[in-house]
Design a protein around this motif. Structure first.
Motif, mmCIF file in Angstrom:
data_model
loop_
_atom_site.group_PDB
_atom_site.id
_atom_site.type_symbol
_atom_site.label_atom_id
_atom_site.label_comp_id
_atom_site.label_asym_id
_atom_site.label_seq_id
_atom_site.Cartn_x
_atom_site.Cartn_y
_atom_site.Cartn_z
ATOM 1 N N ALA A 46 0.792 -1.248 -0.045
ATOM 2 C CA ALA A 46 -0.120 0.222 0.105
ATOM 3 C C ALA A 46 0.895 1.170 0.020
ATOM 4 O O ALA A 46 0.528 2.157 -0.765
ATOM 5 N N LEU A 47 1.872 1.482 0.828
ATOM 6 C CA LEU A 47 2.988 2.339 0.705
ATOM 7 C C LEU A 47 3.739 2.531 -0.498
ATOM 8 O O LEU A 47 3.986 3.586 -0.899
ATOM 9 N N TRP A 48 3.930 1.293 -1.066
ATOM 10 C CA TRP A 48 4.595 1.305 -2.374
ATOM 11 C C TRP A 48 3.697 2.059 -3.333
ATOM 12 O O TRP A 48 4.203 2.760 -4.376
ATOM 13 N N LYS A 49 2.422 1.647 -3.498
ATOM 14 C CA LYS A 49 1.376 2.076 -4.381
ATOM 15 C C LYS A 49 1.353 3.825 -4.216
ATOM 16 O O LYS A 49 1.426 4.364 -5.099
ATOM 17 N N THR A 50 1.431 4.174 -3.042
ATOM 18 C CA THR A 50 1.385 5.852 -2.888
ATOM 19 C C THR A 50 2.502 6.230 -3.368
ATOM 20 O O THR A 50 2.546 7.352 -4.060
ATOM 21 N N LEU A 51 3.762 5.814 -3.052
ATOM 22 C CA LEU A 51 4.968 6.026 -3.607
ATOM 23 C C LEU A 51 5.030 6.148 -4.972
ATOM 24 O O LEU A 51 5.624 7.225 -5.650
ATOM 25 N N ALA A 52 4.796 4.996 -5.444
ATOM 26 C CA ALA A 52 5.193 4.892 -6.802
ATOM 27 C C ALA A 52 3.937 5.479 -7.869
ATOM 28 O O ALA A 52 4.362 6.195 -8.862
ATOM 29 N N ALA A 53 2.834 5.059 -7.671
ATOM 30 C CA ALA A 53 1.964 5.556 -8.395
ATOM 31 C C ALA A 53 1.257 7.095 -8.153
ATOM 32 O O ALA A 53 1.397 7.987 -8.997
ATOM 33 N N THR A 54 0.915 7.150 -6.985
ATOM 34 C CA THR A 54 0.370 8.493 -6.486
ATOM 35 C C THR A 54 1.291 9.767 -6.703
ATOM 36 O O THR A 54 0.951 10.672 -7.279
ATOM 37 N N MET A 55 2.671 9.635 -6.160
ATOM 38 C CA MET A 55 3.300 10.341 -5.984
ATOM 39 C C MET A 55 4.457 10.373 -7.394
ATOM 40 O O MET A 55 5.324 11.358 -7.603
ATOM 41 N N GLY A 56 4.327 9.188 -7.986
ATOM 42 C CA GLY A 56 4.977 9.056 -9.314
ATOM 43 C C GLY A 56 6.483 9.023 -9.020
ATOM 44 O O GLY A 56 7.533 9.169 -10.061
ATOM 45 N N LEU A 57 7.105 8.411 -7.787
ATOM 46 C CA LEU A 57 8.515 8.255 -7.615
ATOM 47 C C LEU A 57 9.091 7.083 -8.192
ATOM 48 O O LEU A 57 10.201 7.006 -8.453
ATOM 49 N N ALA A 58 8.362 6.078 -8.604
ATOM 50 C CA ALA A 58 8.914 5.166 -9.325
ATOM 51 C C ALA A 58 9.532 5.420 -10.859
ATOM 52 O O ALA A 58 10.389 4.553 -11.236
ATOM 53 N N GLY A 59 9.059 6.468 -11.318
ATOM 54 C CA GLY A 59 9.368 6.871 -12.609
ATOM 55 C C GLY A 59 10.633 8.077 -12.812
ATOM 56 O O GLY A 59 10.600 8.684 -13.671
ATOM 57 N N LEU A 60 10.993 8.022 -11.694
ATOM 58 C CA LEU A 60 11.992 9.299 -11.603
ATOM 59 C C LEU A 60 12.942 9.306 -12.695
ATOM 60 O O LEU A 60 13.520 10.336 -13.159
ATOM 61 N N LEU A 61 13.529 8.164 -12.708
ATOM 62 C CA LEU A 61 14.740 7.877 -13.992
ATOM 63 C C LEU A 61 14.188 7.666 -15.213
ATOM 64 O O LEU A 61 15.200 7.708 -16.277
ATOM 65 N N VAL A 62 12.950 7.789 -15.479
ATOM 66 C CA VAL A 62 12.330 7.290 -16.785
ATOM 67 C C VAL A 62 12.116 8.362 -17.532
ATOM 68 O O VAL A 62 11.373 9.373 -16.964
ATOM 69 N N PRO A 63 12.357 8.690 -18.778
ATOM 70 C CA PRO A 63 12.196 9.882 -19.474
ATOM 71 C C PRO A 63 10.590 10.155 -19.574
ATOM 72 O O PRO A 63 9.849 9.438 -19.476
ATOM 73 N N GLU A 64 10.228 11.387 -19.711
ATOM 74 C CA GLU A 64 8.833 11.692 -19.627
ATOM 75 C C GLU A 64 8.036 11.233 -20.901
ATOM 76 O O GLU A 64 6.934 10.646 -20.747
ATOM 77 N N GLU A 65 8.932 11.002 -21.949
ATOM 78 C CA GLU A 65 8.211 10.458 -23.306
ATOM 79 C C GLU A 65 7.745 9.037 -23.051
ATOM 80 O O GLU A 65 7.037 8.317 -23.948
ATOM 81 N N LEU A 66 8.378 8.303 -21.977
ATOM 82 C CA LEU A 66 8.341 6.926 -21.669
ATOM 83 C C LEU A 66 7.458 6.646 -20.491
ATOM 84 O O LEU A 66 7.231 5.709 -19.949
ATOM 85 N N GLY A 67 6.719 7.838 -20.107
ATOM 86 C CA GLY A 67 5.640 7.929 -18.984
ATOM 87 C C GLY A 67 6.375 8.139 -17.631
ATOM 88 O O GLY A 67 5.721 7.833 -16.534
#
Length: 360
Positions: A46-67
């Motif tokens: 549940a905490l992971w989902k908040t960090l990753a999806a809600t706050m968008g922190l799972a994609g910090l290293l991923v370029p914007e064009e890839l989401g």
């Protein structure tokens, strides 16, 4: 011509820190983490989902064009400092850094988008103790399927997809449903290890394993220093706070000269670790002197984190020895981190080669 790295935190990084710390304060208390380590569900999804999806922190290293967010390793380092401070049982380092870096090396846009959105948790099927550049155990590729047993895989029990290096030189994306994942006895219960058994598992080749694994492990070692910094900073801060409150002979324990000297020494070590960890994060972000900065950070980080946790345990006295107090979580994480992605000795050896300073 290389420029002097800026090791100070930017306003944006401090704002990110505040947001992550507020979330962890509300949803990742020490008591909750202890309870979770005693259950059969070590990860706080549940905490992971908040960090990753809600706050968008799972994609910090991923370029914007890839989401993703199109940020850098500096921002990731701030997140990992706070996760280390809370010994948060989430697969952030393994999925948002290690698996993501491997996929960035391969250029797999589809899987990167899934990891960035937090819909999928990834894990690189390489043993946690593997140092950057070291030989790793690989699966056997036969007629399009994968076979073998890989041990010491961090956060595999939480993964949806495993990135498996094979003996044909390829890196394969394998669904966690296609393999057998068996939990191993782990010292650090907040980052559990597992054995992954492949018996004819189907995999999709996403790229070349060699450069992808090297890039992923280098980023992992560099960013681990920020986690160790957060852990060390918590240990120092909590110990100072406790020693101001705890009284002996009708005066605060922290007022005794011998205790002051121990705390001052620890403070110096934590300050130096902050500089080394920030330098590694900045080097990963800019690509300048990255190998040297990562080796320096990891050569220094593990002894400091273990020392900080050990001092916290000792200076908390009898209460520090109890299971109810969270300091044991930090000591176990510090000990496990001390061999993760290469020991301090391995990184010192690597550093000696990098700067051409061989032992006599």
């Amino acid at each position: 011509m290389s420029t002097q790295p800026d090791l100070l935190y930017s306003e944006e990084e401090e704002a990110l820190r505040a947001a992550v710390r507020d979330l962890l304060t509300d949803h990742c208390s020490p008591a909750d983490v202890i309870t979770r380590t005693e259950s059969d569900a070590p990860h706080d999804l549940a905490l992971w989902k908040t960090l990753a999806a809600t706050m968008g922190l799972a994609g910090l290293l991923v370029p914007e064009e890839l989401g993703g967010q199109g940020a850098s390793h500096r921002e990731v380092a701030v997140v990992l400092e706070e996760l280390g401070r809370a010994v948060a049982p989430v697969p952030y380092l393994t999925s948002a850094v290690v698996a993501t870096e491997a996929l960035l090396a391969c250029g797999d846009a589809d899987l990167l988008g899934q990891l960035a959105a937090g819909r999928t948790i990834g894990a690189l099927a390489v043993a946690l103790h593997s140092a950057p550049g070291a030989a790793v155990k690989v699966a056997r590729a036969e007629n399009g399927t994968l076979h073998g047993e890989l041990t010491g895989i961090a956060d595999a029990v939480a993964a949806d997809v495993l990135l498996v290096p094979a003996d044909d030189g390829g890196l394969y994306a394998v669904s966690a449903d296609a393999v057998t994942i068996t939990a191993q006895v782990s010292l650090d219960l907040t980052r559990p290890l597992a054995t992954v058994t492949l018996a004819g598992a189907a995999g999709r080749r996403v790229g070349d394993a060699g450069p992808a694994v090297r890039r992923a492990l280098r980023a992992a070692a560099g960013q681990l220093a920020s986690e160790q910094l957060g852990l060390s900073d918590w240990a120092l801060t909590e110990t100072v706070r406790y020693l101001k409150e705890r009284k002996q002979f009708n005066r605060p324990v922290g007022g005794f000269q011998a205790i002051k000297h121990r705390l001052a020494q620890l403070w110096l070590e934590v300050v130096n670790l902050r500089a080394a960890a920030r330098a590694a994060a900045d080097a990963l972000a800019t690509g300048e002197d990255t190998d040297v900065a990562v080796a320096v950070a990891q050569a220094y980080a593990a002894p400091v984190a273990v020392h900080a946790a050990e001092e916290a345990l000792q200076l908390h006295g009898g209460i520090g020895m109890t299971w109810e107090h969270p300091v044991h979580l930090y000591l176990k994480r510090a000990k496990a981190d001390s061999i993760a992605y290469g020991t301090a000795g391995a990184h010192r050896s690597a550093l000696a080669e990098l700067v051409d300073l061989q032992a006599p």
